[in-house]
Design an enzyme around this catalytic site. Structure first.
Site, PDB file in Angstrom:
ATOM      1  N   HIS A 109      77.576  -7.426  31.732  1.00 28.75           N
ATOM      2  CA  HIS A 109      77.938  -7.122  33.123  1.00 28.75           C
ATOM      3  C   HIS A 109      77.023  -6.017  33.661  1.00 28.75           C
ATOM      4  O   HIS A 109      76.543  -6.095  34.780  1.00 28.75           O
ATOM      5  CB  HIS A 109      79.377  -6.603  33.217  1.00 28.75           C
ATOM      6  CG  HIS A 109      80.436  -7.576  32.813  1.00 28.75           C
ATOM      7  ND1 HIS A 109      81.428  -7.272  31.917  1.00 28.75           N
ATOM      8  CD2 HIS A 109      80.687  -8.858  33.196  1.00 28.75           C
ATOM      9  CE1 HIS A 109      82.236  -8.295  31.766  1.00 28.75           C
ATOM     10  NE2 HIS A 109      81.808  -9.282  32.511  1.00 28.75           N
TER      11      HIS A 109
ATOM     12  N   ARG B  67      75.032 -17.152  31.490  1.00 26.13           N
ATOM     13  CA  ARG B  67      74.592 -16.937  30.106  1.00 26.13           C
ATOM     14  C   ARG B  67      74.104 -18.201  29.452  1.00 26.13           C
ATOM     15  O   ARG B  67      73.238 -18.189  28.600  1.00 26.13           O
ATOM     16  CB  ARG B  67      75.753 -16.387  29.262  1.00 26.13           C
ATOM     17  CG  ARG B  67      76.110 -14.968  29.559  1.00 26.13           C
ATOM     18  CD  ARG B  67      77.433 -14.593  28.981  1.00 26.13           C
ATOM     19  NE  ARG B  67      78.512 -15.241  29.699  1.00 26.13           N
ATOM     20  CZ  ARG B  67      79.784 -14.940  29.567  1.00 26.13           C
ATOM     21  NH1 ARG B  67      80.136 -14.018  28.714  1.00 26.13           N
ATOM     22  NH2 ARG B  67      80.691 -15.566  30.273  1.00 26.13           N
TER      23      ARG B  67
HETATM   24  P1  ADP Z   1      85.872 -13.817  34.653  1.00 29.31           P
HETATM   25  O1  ADP Z   1      87.277 -13.391  34.488  1.00 29.31           O
HETATM   26  O2  ADP Z   1      85.503 -14.253  36.046  1.00 29.31           O
HETATM   27  O3  ADP Z   1      85.336 -14.728  33.579  1.00 29.31           O
HETATM   28  P2  ADP Z   1      84.200 -11.798  33.502  1.00 29.31           P
HETATM   29  O4  ADP Z   1      84.521 -10.360  33.600  1.00 29.31           O
HETATM   30  O5  ADP Z   1      84.276 -12.439  32.159  1.00 29.31           O
HETATM   31  O6  ADP Z   1      85.115 -12.463  34.556  1.00 29.31           O
HETATM   32  O7  ADP Z   1      82.754 -12.099  34.092  1.00 29.31           O
HETATM   33  C1  ADP Z   1      82.356 -11.751  35.378  1.00 29.31           C
HETATM   34  C2  ADP Z   1      80.921 -12.220  35.616  1.00 29.31           C
HETATM   35  O8  ADP Z   1      80.051 -11.617  34.687  1.00 29.31           O
HETATM   36  C3  ADP Z   1      80.689 -13.717  35.484  1.00 29.31           C
HETATM   37  O9  ADP Z   1      79.726 -14.105  36.449  1.00 29.31           O
HETATM   38  C4  ADP Z   1      80.117 -13.856  34.113  1.00 29.31           C
HETATM   39  O10 ADP Z   1      79.307 -15.022  33.987  1.00 29.31           O
HETATM   40  C5  ADP Z   1      79.282 -12.606  34.047  1.00 29.31           C
HETATM   41  N1  ADP Z   1      79.017 -12.198  32.678  1.00 29.31           N
HETATM   42  C6  ADP Z   1      79.916 -11.985  31.702  1.00 29.31           C
HETATM   43  N2  ADP Z   1      79.301 -11.622  30.545  1.00 29.31           N
HETATM   44  C7  ADP Z   1      77.972 -11.617  30.808  1.00 29.31           C
HETATM   45  C8  ADP Z   1      76.790 -11.368  30.027  1.00 29.31           C
HETATM   46  N3  ADP Z   1      76.857 -11.054  28.732  1.00 29.31           N
HETATM   47  N4  ADP Z   1      75.599 -11.458  30.653  1.00 29.31           N
HETATM   48  C9  ADP Z   1      75.547 -11.791  31.962  1.00 29.31           C
HETATM   49  N5  ADP Z   1      76.601 -12.059  32.743  1.00 29.31           N
HETATM   50  C10 ADP Z   1      77.797 -11.972  32.185  1.00 29.31           C
END
Ligand code: ADP
Length: 150
Positions: free
Chosen positions: A17, A90
């Site tokens: 994130h 990802r």
């Molecule tokens: P959700 O509850 O919507 O799945 P997350 O907190 O898991 O929320 O993810 C929010 C955003 O961050 C999404 O767009 C997800 O694809 C992105 N994301 C999560 N982990 C990673 C990562 N390791 N690298 C890049 N983007 C990520």
């Protein structure tokens, strides 16, 4: 002013994130990190903790804000004059999942979704893996920003 929202659960925020937020903040005048409240989901960290972890990461970035919201992301966008949704990708599973949401959002509104590919070094990290490592007393500190401490 170009405003974007980066919505998610952030349970907890990870280095994945963090990477997307840092890069996204350079593309928009303002980036709003929006923690979604879903009454049906069980979280490891409280809403306040999740918010504090994120705020502590970006306290020096004046164009990054942290908010919480419930309801549809596009409704939040419309009420707050936000025209872009930022999401990270990802892998192909993320793509398929995000594609359906982005198409739905475009069908229901004029809000565009902008995707950034994750950095290779953080592409394997997910909040659910971090929670598993925490539950099993592993060294989660390698996967999250320094502000996430339990
Ligand atoms: P959700 O509850 O919507 O799945 P997350 O907190 O898991 O929320 O993810 C929010 C955003 O961050 C999404 O767009 C997800 O694809 C992105 N994301 C999560 N982990 C990673 C990562 N390791 N690298 C890049 N983007 C990520």
């Amino acid at each position: 002013m170009k405003k974007a929202i980066f919505p998610g659960s952030f349970d907890p925020i990870t280095l994945g994130h963090f990477d997307i937020i840092e890069r996204g903040a350079k593309l928009f005048d303002e980036l709003i990190i929006a923690i979604g409240i879903n009454a049906e989901k069980k979280y490891m960290f409280s809403l306040d903790q999740r918010k504090q972890f994120i705020q502590a990461c970006f306290e020096k970035n004046t164009n990054i804000k942290v908010v919480t919201y419930s309801g549809l992301t596009i409704d939040f966008c419309q009420k707050n004059d936000v025209r872009y949704i930022l999401r990270g990708l990802r892998n192909p599973a993320d793509f398929e999942f995000e594609k359906a949401i982005a198409h739905t959002n475009r069908h229901l509104s004029s809000i565009e979704t902008v995707f950034l590919l994750t950095a290779a070094r953080t592409s394997y990290i997910s909040s659910s893996i971090v929670r598993d490592v925490i539950r099993n007393n592993g060294d989660y500190t390698k996967l999250v920003p320094k502000s996430v401490r339990i």
